[in-house]
Scaffold this motif. Structure first.
Motif, PDB file in Angstrom:
ATOM      1  N   ASP A 220       0.821  -1.211   0.000  1.00  0.00           N
ATOM      2  CA  ASP A 220       0.000   0.000   0.000  1.00  0.00           C
ATOM      3  C   ASP A 220       0.855   1.261   0.000  1.00  0.00           C
ATOM      4  N   ARG A 221       1.772   1.350   0.941  1.00  0.00           N
ATOM      5  CA  ARG A 221       2.639   2.530   0.991  1.00  0.00           C
ATOM      6  C   ARG A 221       3.505   2.621  -0.259  1.00  0.00           C
ATOM      7  N   ALA A 222       3.970   1.479  -0.757  1.00  0.00           N
ATOM      8  CA  ALA A 222       4.826   1.473  -1.942  1.00  0.00           C
ATOM      9  C   ALA A 222       4.097   2.060  -3.147  1.00  0.00           C
ATOM     10  N   LEU A 223       2.858   1.660  -3.357  1.00  0.00           N
ATOM     11  CA  LEU A 223       2.114   2.144  -4.520  1.00  0.00           C
ATOM     12  C   LEU A 223       1.800   3.632  -4.403  1.00  0.00           C
ATOM     13  N   VAL A 224       1.496   4.088  -3.209  1.00  0.00           N
ATOM     14  CA  VAL A 224       1.235   5.520  -3.013  1.00  0.00           C
ATOM     15  C   VAL A 224       2.493   6.326  -3.350  1.00  0.00           C
ATOM     16  N   SER A 225       3.637   5.877  -2.875  1.00  0.00           N
ATOM     17  CA  SER A 225       4.896   6.573  -3.165  1.00  0.00           C
ATOM     18  C   SER A 225       5.217   6.507  -4.654  1.00  0.00           C
ATOM     19  N   LEU A 226       5.045   5.346  -5.252  1.00  0.00           N
ATOM     20  CA  LEU A 226       5.342   5.175  -6.679  1.00  0.00           C
ATOM     21  C   LEU A 226       4.464   6.077  -7.534  1.00  0.00           C
ATOM     22  N   THR A 278      -3.627  -7.491  -5.198  1.00  0.00           N
ATOM     23  CA  THR A 278      -4.973  -7.542  -4.611  1.00  0.00           C
ATOM     24  C   THR A 278      -4.880  -7.324  -3.103  1.00  0.00           C
ATOM     25  N   GLY A 279      -6.046  -7.169  -2.467  1.00  0.00           N
ATOM     26  CA  GLY A 279      -6.093  -7.006  -1.011  1.00  0.00           C
ATOM     27  C   GLY A 279      -5.519  -5.695  -0.543  1.00  0.00           C
ATOM     28  N   LEU A 280      -5.538  -4.674  -1.397  1.00  0.00           N
ATOM     29  CA  LEU A 280      -4.957  -3.383  -1.054  1.00  0.00           C
ATOM     30  C   LEU A 280      -5.906  -2.551  -0.206  1.00  0.00           C
ATOM     31  N   SER A 281      -5.332  -1.611   0.522  1.00  0.00           N
ATOM     32  CA  SER A 281      -6.146  -0.647   1.263  1.00  0.00           C
ATOM     33  C   SER A 281      -6.771   0.326   0.262  1.00  0.00           C
ATOM     34  N   ALA A 282      -7.636   1.208   0.749  1.00  0.00           N
ATOM     35  CA  ALA A 282      -8.275   2.192  -0.132  1.00  0.00           C
ATOM     36  C   ALA A 282      -7.233   3.077  -0.813  1.00  0.00           C
ATOM     37  N   SER A 283      -6.237   3.513  -0.040  1.00  0.00           N
ATOM     38  CA  SER A 283      -5.206   4.381  -0.628  1.00  0.00           C
ATOM     39  C   SER A 283      -4.341   3.621  -1.618  1.00  0.00           C
ATOM     40  N   GLY A 284      -4.028   2.362  -1.304  1.00  0.00           N
ATOM     41  CA  GLY A 284      -3.239   1.550  -2.217  1.00  0.00           C
ATOM     42  C   GLY A 284      -3.984   1.275  -3.504  1.00  0.00           C
ATOM     43  N   ALA A 285      -5.268   0.963  -3.411  1.00  0.00           N
ATOM     44  CA  ALA A 285      -6.079   0.686  -4.596  1.00  0.00           C
ATOM     45  C   ALA A 285      -6.233   1.934  -5.464  1.00  0.00           C
ATOM     46  N   GLU A 286      -6.382   3.083  -4.811  1.00  0.00           N
ATOM     47  CA  GLU A 286      -6.483   4.338  -5.572  1.00  0.00           C
ATOM     48  C   GLU A 286      -5.188   4.613  -6.333  1.00  0.00           C
ATOM     49  N   ALA A 287      -4.038   4.407  -5.668  1.00  0.00           N
ATOM     50  CA  ALA A 287      -2.744   4.614  -6.326  1.00  0.00           C
ATOM     51  C   ALA A 287      -2.567   3.622  -7.480  1.00  0.00           C
TER      52      ALA A 287
END
Length: 326
Positions: A220-226, A278-287
């Protein structure tokens, strides 16, 4: 927007993930050592006191051939050289974000030593080939180093690794494509750039592996940063005086621009299998959703620019202010 305590907890969690990767980093460093070719600038552009006289003749041939290099190649070489000589900025950034006395700092030192050869080799070449008004180029280099480089990454170490994954591939393509344009005209330049591109390719593999492992451990954090990095990417020399004009020449020559960046993003997203997470948080899925839309957006932007583009004239002091129309 998260609260200050919330942001602090985010950074603490990221630091813990990076610390947990120590063994992984060291294993990838060893794999990198096995892949690399540890060449030195003097092997490409020799300067030993006891060189045979034949090198003097070779150097005359290099200078004669270099006079016929297209000016767009000169601009690309100048931009590549200035970018490479910004190395102090990047060593500092990695040291600040990852600290000392860890596998990360050991990698930073080795990476810096390898990268340091790039500016040395390219500078030796352009000086011996008499490619530029060197006084003007050196003024640009000094101003770039003095200006500093502090990207707005909010002390997010994940963004640094996302950026280096993209940037190393971008630099590889820039060197390789410039070399291909020089091939057949001045082959020593092509050889120097091929060595630089080979190193950048191996550095790209390392950083791509690092960020892939971060996705595995903290998706999740990785995708938001990316997503923040991918959507606001700029090449490391963007604080160079005249960078926009130099970059436009390079883009118009199809050496590096939005189309090449699009392919890099597509390659990285596919390698990290971002679409399969899959199984991402809301912020991860949005990113994730935003990331998967980036290649199509880049393609539309490139098509739009190409449809509106007309020949344009450029002049650069380091290229003796000659008129370059492209």
């Amino acid at each position: 927007m998260g609260s200050a305590p919330g942001l602090k907890l985010e950074k603490t969690a990221q630091v813990e993930v990076l610390a947990s990767m120590d063994a992984f980093v060291r294993a990838e460093m060893e794999a990198h050592r096995e892949r690399r070719n540890l060449w030195f600038p003097n092997e490409l552009v020799p300067a030993d006191a006891d060189l045979p006289g034949s090198w003097d003749e070779s150097l005359r041939e290099v200078r004669a051939a270099a006079r016929d290099l297209p000016d767009v190649v000169r601009v690309a070489v100048a931009l590549n050289l200035l970018t490479e000589e910004g190395l102090p900025h990047f060593h500092r950034l990695i040291a600040v974000y990852f600290g000392e006395h860890s596998a990360w700092s050991d990698w930073n030192n080795m990476w810096t030593a390898e990268e340091d050869r790039h500016g040395c080799a390219l500078r030796d070449y352009v000086r011996d080939a008499r490619l530029f008004n060197m006084g003007e180029l050196e003024r640009q280099q000094y101003a770039y180093i003095e200006a500093g480089f502090d990207p707005e990454w909010e002390q997010d170490p994940y963004r640094l690794l996302a950026y280096t994954s993209l940037q190393e591939k971008a630099t590889q393509l820039s060197h390789a494509n410039t070399g291909r344009m020089a091939a057949g005209c001045e082959n020593l330049l092509q050889r120097v750039l091929a060595h630089l591109a080979g190193d950048e390719s191996r550095h790209y593999v390392f950083y791509r592996s690092m960020f892939g492992e971060i996705i595995n451990r903290d998706p999740d954090r990785a995708l938001v940063s990316l997503q923040k990095v991918v959507s606001n990417f700029s090449m490391p020399g963007h604080r160079i005086a005249g960078f926009d004009d130099m970059s436009e020449v390079v883009r118009r020559a199809d050496i590096f621009g939005a189309r090449q960046y699009q392919r890099i993003v597509e390659e990285c997203l596919a390698h990290w299998e971002v679409d399969k997470l899959t199984g991402l948080s809301a912020s991860g899925a949005e990113a994730q959703e935003k990331l998967l839309k980036v290649p199509a957006r880049l393609e539309r932007m490139a098509d739009y620019v190409a449809s509106k583009e007309k020949p344009k004239t450029f002049r650069f002091a380091f290229a003796y202010n000659r008129e370059i129309v492209i």
